[in-house]
Design a protein around this motif. Structure first.
Motif, PDB file in Angstrom:
ATOM      1  N   LEU A  57      78.713  17.235  97.960  1.00  0.00           N
ATOM      2  CA  LEU A  57      78.694  16.139  98.933  1.00  0.00           C
ATOM      3  C   LEU A  57      77.379  15.350  98.899  1.00  0.00           C
ATOM      4  O   LEU A  57      77.376  14.153  99.188  1.00  0.00           O
ATOM      5  CB  LEU A  57      78.936  16.675 100.342  1.00  0.00           C
ATOM      6  CG  LEU A  57      80.342  17.213 100.623  1.00  0.00           C
ATOM      7  CD1 LEU A  57      80.411  17.826 102.015  1.00  0.00           C
ATOM      8  CD2 LEU A  57      81.379  16.116 100.461  1.00  0.00           C
ATOM      9  N   THR A  58      76.297  16.017  98.562  1.00  0.00           N
ATOM     10  CA  THR A  58      74.994  15.347  98.565  1.00  0.00           C
ATOM     11  C   THR A  58      74.481  15.067  97.149  1.00  0.00           C
ATOM     12  O   THR A  58      73.284  14.809  96.971  1.00  0.00           O
ATOM     13  CB  THR A  58      73.952  16.191  99.325  1.00  0.00           C
ATOM     14  OG1 THR A  58      73.817  17.459  98.674  1.00  0.00           O
ATOM     15  CG2 THR A  58      74.335  16.371 100.771  1.00  0.00           C
ATOM     16  N   LEU A  59      75.350  15.106  96.165  1.00  0.00           N
ATOM     17  CA  LEU A  59      74.936  14.922  94.775  1.00  0.00           C
ATOM     18  C   LEU A  59      74.131  13.638  94.537  1.00  0.00           C
ATOM     19  O   LEU A  59      73.097  13.689  93.859  1.00  0.00           O
ATOM     20  CB  LEU A  59      76.140  14.978  93.840  1.00  0.00           C
ATOM     21  CG  LEU A  59      75.830  14.997  92.350  1.00  0.00           C
ATOM     22  CD1 LEU A  59      74.953  16.190  91.996  1.00  0.00           C
ATOM     23  CD2 LEU A  59      77.117  15.024  91.550  1.00  0.00           C
ATOM     24  N   PRO A  60      74.550  12.487  95.081  1.00  0.00           N
ATOM     25  CA  PRO A  60      73.714  11.289  94.871  1.00  0.00           C
ATOM     26  C   PRO A  60      72.293  11.458  95.434  1.00  0.00           C
ATOM     27  O   PRO A  60      71.317  11.050  94.798  1.00  0.00           O
ATOM     28  CB  PRO A  60      74.462  10.185  95.618  1.00  0.00           C
ATOM     29  CG  PRO A  60      75.873  10.656  95.678  1.00  0.00           C
ATOM     30  CD  PRO A  60      75.785  12.145  95.783  1.00  0.00           C
ATOM     31  N   LEU A  61      72.181  12.080  96.583  1.00  0.00           N
ATOM     32  CA  LEU A  61      70.864  12.316  97.178  1.00  0.00           C
ATOM     33  C   LEU A  61      70.052  13.302  96.336  1.00  0.00           C
ATOM     34  O   LEU A  61      68.844  13.130  96.159  1.00  0.00           O
ATOM     35  CB  LEU A  61      71.016  12.830  98.613  1.00  0.00           C
ATOM     36  CG  LEU A  61      69.742  13.017  99.410  1.00  0.00           C
ATOM     37  CD1 LEU A  61      69.011  11.686  99.565  1.00  0.00           C
ATOM     38  CD2 LEU A  61      70.063  13.610 100.770  1.00  0.00           C
ATOM     39  N   THR A  65      66.484  12.210  94.636  1.00  0.00           N
ATOM     40  CA  THR A  65      65.261  12.938  95.013  1.00  0.00           C
ATOM     41  C   THR A  65      64.818  13.933  93.948  1.00  0.00           C
ATOM     42  O   THR A  65      63.934  14.759  94.209  1.00  0.00           O
ATOM     43  CB  THR A  65      65.465  13.685  96.346  1.00  0.00           C
ATOM     44  OG1 THR A  65      66.511  14.653  96.186  1.00  0.00           O
ATOM     45  CG2 THR A  65      65.780  12.736  97.477  1.00  0.00           C
ATOM     46  N   PHE A  66      65.423  13.849  92.762  1.00  0.00           N
ATOM     47  CA  PHE A  66      65.071  14.742  91.651  1.00  0.00           C
ATOM     48  C   PHE A  66      65.171  16.219  92.030  1.00  0.00           C
ATOM     49  O   PHE A  66      64.331  17.036  91.644  1.00  0.00           O
ATOM     50  CB  PHE A  66      63.673  14.430  91.110  1.00  0.00           C
ATOM     51  CG  PHE A  66      63.542  13.044  90.579  1.00  0.00           C
ATOM     52  CD1 PHE A  66      64.200  12.670  89.408  1.00  0.00           C
ATOM     53  CD2 PHE A  66      62.785  12.098  91.256  1.00  0.00           C
ATOM     54  CE1 PHE A  66      64.084  11.383  88.918  1.00  0.00           C
ATOM     55  CE2 PHE A  66      62.669  10.810  90.766  1.00  0.00           C
ATOM     56  CZ  PHE A  66      63.323  10.440  89.595  1.00  0.00           C
ATOM     57  N   GLY A  67      66.181  16.577  92.812  1.00  0.00           N
ATOM     58  CA  GLY A  67      66.444  17.971  93.159  1.00  0.00           C
ATOM     59  C   GLY A  67      65.835  18.447  94.453  1.00  0.00           C
ATOM     60  O   GLY A  67      66.098  19.571  94.880  1.00  0.00           O
ATOM     61  N   LEU A  68      65.019  17.627  95.086  1.00  0.00           N
ATOM     62  CA  LEU A  68      64.391  18.052  96.336  1.00  0.00           C
ATOM     63  C   LEU A  68      65.438  18.284  97.424  1.00  0.00           C
ATOM     64  O   LEU A  68      65.293  19.212  98.241  1.00  0.00           O
ATOM     65  CB  LEU A  68      63.360  17.012  96.790  1.00  0.00           C
ATOM     66  CG  LEU A  68      62.425  17.443  97.893  1.00  0.00           C
ATOM     67  CD1 LEU A  68      61.634  18.671  97.475  1.00  0.00           C
ATOM     68  CD2 LEU A  68      61.485  16.309  98.256  1.00  0.00           C
ATOM     69  N   ALA A  69      66.486  17.489  97.440  1.00  0.00           N
ATOM     70  CA  ALA A  69      67.557  17.684  98.417  1.00  0.00           C
ATOM     71  C   ALA A  69      68.273  19.013  98.184  1.00  0.00           C
ATOM     72  O   ALA A  69      68.741  19.648  99.127  1.00  0.00           O
ATOM     73  CB  ALA A  69      68.548  16.525  98.363  1.00  0.00           C
ATOM     74  N   TYR A  70      68.360  19.441  96.925  1.00  0.00           N
ATOM     75  CA  TYR A  70      68.982  20.739  96.634  1.00  0.00           C
ATOM     76  C   TYR A  70      68.112  21.869  97.190  1.00  0.00           C
ATOM     77  O   TYR A  70      68.627  22.853  97.700  1.00  0.00           O
ATOM     78  CB  TYR A  70      69.184  20.898  95.130  1.00  0.00           C
ATOM     79  CG  TYR A  70      70.076  22.058  94.771  1.00  0.00           C
ATOM     80  CD1 TYR A  70      71.436  22.031  95.065  1.00  0.00           C
ATOM     81  CD2 TYR A  70      69.576  23.183  94.149  1.00  0.00           C
ATOM     82  CE1 TYR A  70      72.259  23.081  94.751  1.00  0.00           C
ATOM     83  CE2 TYR A  70      70.387  24.244  93.824  1.00  0.00           C
ATOM     84  CZ  TYR A  70      71.728  24.182  94.123  1.00  0.00           C
ATOM     85  OH  TYR A  70      72.532  25.242  93.819  1.00  0.00           O
TER      86      TYR A  70
END
Length: 120
Positions: A57-61, A65-70
Motif C-alpha cells: 500500500l505504501t510502495l510509492p512512498l 523515501t529510498f526505503g525510509l518508509a519501510y
C-alpha cells in the motif's frame, strides 16, 4: 521447510530479539515470559501478514523515501507488539529506532546462522 515451521522459527528468533532488546536498552521494559512471548507472537504475525500489506500500500512512498518508509513500517510492527502485549513498554522515539535496528540485526544474524547449519 513448511510455512508453519518457518513461522515457528521466526517466532523463536523474535523471542530472542526481544530478549536482546530488553537487555541492551534500559528504557525498554518487557515483563517476563507472558509479555515476552505475546510480544514476539504479535511481532511475528504482524511481520508475516500485516507488514507485506502495508508495504504494498505504501510502495510509492517507500520508493520516494529510498526505503525510509519501510523502516517506519518496521517501527510500527514494534509499536503494535508493545500496544498489544501487557507489561511491554518502550520509552522514547530513539529507543524505538534502536530497538527496531536490533530486532532487524538479530533476525539477519540468526537467519544467516540457520542457513549455514541447515541440512537439506
Amino acid at each position: 521447510m513448511t510455512w508453519g515451521v518457518r513461522l515457528l522459527v521466526r517466532y523463536g528468533i523474535n523471542v530472542l530479539a526481544l530478549i536482546v532488546v530488553d537487555w541492551i536498552f534500559s528504557s525498554v521494559h518487557i515483563g517476563r515470559w507472558w509479555p515476552l512471548l505475546l510480544g514476539a507472537a504479535v511481532l511475528t504475525i504482524g511481520n508475516a501478514i500485516l507488514k507485506p500489506i502495508l508495504a504494498v500500500l505504501t510502495l510509492p512512498l517507500i520508493i520516494v523515501t529510498f526505503g525510509l518508509a519501510y523502516f517506519a513500517i518496521n517501527v510500527l510492527m514494534l509499536v503494535l507488539a508493545e500496544w498489544i502485549a501487557p507489561r511491554f513498554s518502550i520509552d522514547g522515539f530513539w529507543t524505538y529506532v534502536g530497538a527496531t535496528i536490533v530486532v532487524w540485526f538479530v533476525n539477519v544474524v540468526m537467519h544467516w546462522v540457520l542457513d549455514r547449519i541447515r541440512i537439506d
